[in-house]
Design an enzyme around this catalytic site. Structure first.
Site: not given
Ligand code: FAD
Ligand code: SIN
Length: 528
Positions: A116, A235, A281, A342, A377
């Site tokens: 990537e 993104h 990015r 993103h 990031r």
């Molecule tokens: P999240 O997975 O967003 O979870 C948040 C949680 O909090 C959810 O359960 C939600 O319901 C809950 N929540 C929020 N507010 C409240 C509230 N007020 N009360 C109760 N619950 C609440 N990163 C990588 O490293 N590699 C990748 O390949 C990658 N691909 C991505 C692709 C996409 C489409 C996206 C959007 C992001 C991607 N990212 C990637 C970024 C990464 O997925 C996220 O940064 C990471 O998953 C965040 O995890 P988290 O547990 O912090 O939050």
């Molecule tokens: C992607 O698959 O392009 C997302 C990866 C990331 O957000 O780190």
């Protein structure tokens, strides 16, 4: 009527960060794992590319550290980077022990490692092109099998239950049970915010609507510092199609040879950076923004059709199928793409154990600010940060348990709101106006005048949101509007405070990078 529930630890958020924290705590700890939608609704489930980790014999931790620092444009905390990167292998081993079926290959690591932007080596371990789905399913299944973890879905945390004055002590959270339309009070010895980012402050986003910055807003209202909110990552490649809101086309497509093209089929990235499509990015998204404005077009194109069709279908089965459902065959056609909000690089200020400024309150994952990402990031470092930070946080809480053998007395709570959907139309309208305002004025390229205009209009939206909030009613949209207007204000305040261009923050008025790199730290109650 308010219902009070008591736990050792409440974790708000069931994405990678929340689930890992829950699973890393000892089985004797009683945990409430709360999520406002279905448990798999956050960003984690949508992750495509994978998890960055040094697994190959030819790769080295120092190289991953250096790539992270370079992408971060001089603003990363070196200790935080070293800490997260050096725990890559251990995190992947733990995920495998939980049952995550990473894609294997006959490389020295045993895994298929993809490439990537910004990475000097193939370093991304993945499960085809749906890594997040596999991780989420596996960890949720594990959490569901543990007797000490109670899962509360459709429970929306409103605010923290804090007592005392500086430093305050957090004793849980008030939570809106969306199904039964009642407020429940969750009392706890320790509270962990794992609520994800704030990218749904923008009209075009790779995230779902739930990414409304709730954790950051709750922590700020509760007295915690917040940092670097100006660094919103856009993104470069989300599908441009009227019916496909939020569909990401993974950076791994460019890693495997995908090329960005103008409508006339010519490439443009080599004119912007020596790393072309695999530049970090911020550079790719800004180049796309520039080309789209220069050419007056609504989208550009990502083309991988020069690769064999079998290769594309086997590496990107989900992206292939989803694009096909919109009438685009990626094995033969270029894909129309646009940049979209993103990832939130800033967040709640924490130390390496996830401790915030409030006693008993922790933050992990995207809602936190550890210093890892700096001004931009590095791809696939986010999930890695979730796994590493959550583990450290769980270890700290486990040790601290002994200091708090009993549940502290619960704070009083006298709010008596009624669930009400009556204002839904107006609330949705306000949210849309806000997202458009942020996209138009606080996007990839910014100006002081645009930021000031956004702030002035935001104040009107905040006044409207406050008015609705004071009406003694409560609804999901109202809580999210309140949080979105607050995190948008924090984003704009940070952006106005940064008098330079660095990483993801580009200002037409301050196009140069300053000699000294500084974080933008906001403290509640203090003017920036
Ligand atoms: P999240 O997975 O967003 O979870 C948040 C949680 O909090 C959810 O359960 C939600 O319901 C809950 N929540 C929020 N507010 C409240 C509230 N007020 N009360 C109760 N619950 C609440 N990163 C990588 O490293 N590699 C990748 O390949 C990658 N691909 C991505 C692709 C996409 C489409 C996206 C959007 C992001 C991607 N990212 C990637 C970024 C990464 O997925 C996220 O940064 C990471 O998953 C965040 O995890 P988290 O547990 O912090 O939050
Ligand atoms: C992607 O698959 O392009 C997302 C990866 C990331 O957000 O780190």
């Amino acid at each position: 009527m308010q219902h009070r529930l008591c736990y050792d630890v409440i974790i708000i958020g069931s994405g990678a960060a929340g689930l890992t924290t829950a699973l890393r705590l000892p089985a004797a700890v009683r945990i409430a794992l709360i999520s406002k939608d279905l448990p798999d609704a956050g960003a984690t489930c949508w992750a495509q590319g994978g998890v960055a980790a040094v697994l190959d014999d030819h790769d080295h931790i120092d190289q991953h550290v250096q790539d992270t620092l370079t992408a971060g444009a001089g603003l990363c905390d070196q200790q935080a980077v070293q800490n997260v990167v050096s725990h890559g292998r251990e995190s992947i081993q733990w995920l495998i022990s939980q049952g995550v079926p990473f894609t294997t290959a006959s490389q020295s690591s045993g895994f298929h490692l993809t490439q990537e932007g910004g990475h000097s080596s193939r370093r991304i371990v993945h499960v085809a092109d749906a890594t997040g789905r596999a991780i989420s399913n596996t960890l949720l299944q594990q959490a569901g099998s543990k007797a000490n973890i109670d899962l509360f879905s459709h429970h929306l945390a409103i605010d923290l239950l804090n007592v005392g004055t500086l430093p305050t002590r957090c004793l849980g959270a008030s939570v809106f049970d969306l199904k039964h339309r009642q407020i429940r009070l969750f009392s706890s010895r320790f509270t962990v915010l794992a609520c994800g980012g704030a990218s749904s402050a923008y009209i075009f986003s790779s995230n779902g609507d739930g990414a409304s910055g709730d954790g950051i807003a709750m922590a700020w209202r509760g007295g915690c510092r917040v940092a670097n909110m100006e660094f919103n990552q856009f993104h470069p490649t989300c599908l441009y199609h009227p019916e496909a809101r939020s569909m990401l086309i993974s950076e791994a497509l460019r890693g495997e040879g995908g090329l960005l093209k103008r409508p006339n089929g010519s490439r443009f990235m080599p004119e912007y950076d020596v790393h072309a499509e695999l530049a970090p990015r911020d550079i790719v998204a800004r180049a796309m923004d520039c080309e789209m404005k220069r050419l007056g077009v609504n989208c550009l194109y990502l083309d991988i059709s020069h690769k064999p069709a079998d290769f594309i279908r086997s590496h990107f089965p989900n992206i292939y199928q989803r694009c096909l459902s919109y009438g685009i065959d990626i094995t033969t056609d270029p894909v129309p793409v646009v940049p979209a909000a993103h990832y939130t690089c800033g967040g709640i200020v924490v130390n390496q154990h996830g401790q915030t400024d409030t006693q008993g309150l922790f933050a992990v994952g995207e809602c936190s600010f550890t210093g890892l990402h700096g001004a931009n990031r590095l791809a696939s470092n986010s999930l890695l940060e979730c796994f590493v930070s959550a583990r450290h946080c769980a270890q700290w809480i486990t040790r601290a348990m002994a200091q708090y053998p009993n549940l502290p007395p619960a704070p009083a709570w006298n709010e008596n709101r009624q669930a009400d959907h009556g204002n839904m139309g107006i609330l949705i309208h306000h949210i849309k106006v806000l997202r458009r305002l942020m996209w138009d004025n606080v996007g990839i390229v910014r100006s002081t005048a645009g930021l000031q205009k956004a702030m002035a209009q935001l104040k009107l939206l905040q006044a409207a949101s406050r008015q609705l909030h004071h009406d003694r009613t409560i609804s999901k949209h109202l809580i999210e509007l309140r949080n979105l207007t607050l995190v948008s204000e924090l984003i704009i305040r940070c952006a106005l405070a940064r008098k330079e261009s660095r990483g993801l923050h580009y200002s037409l008025d301050y196009p140069e990078r300053a000699n000294v790199a500084k974080n933008t730290i906001l403290t509640p109650g203090q003017k920036s």
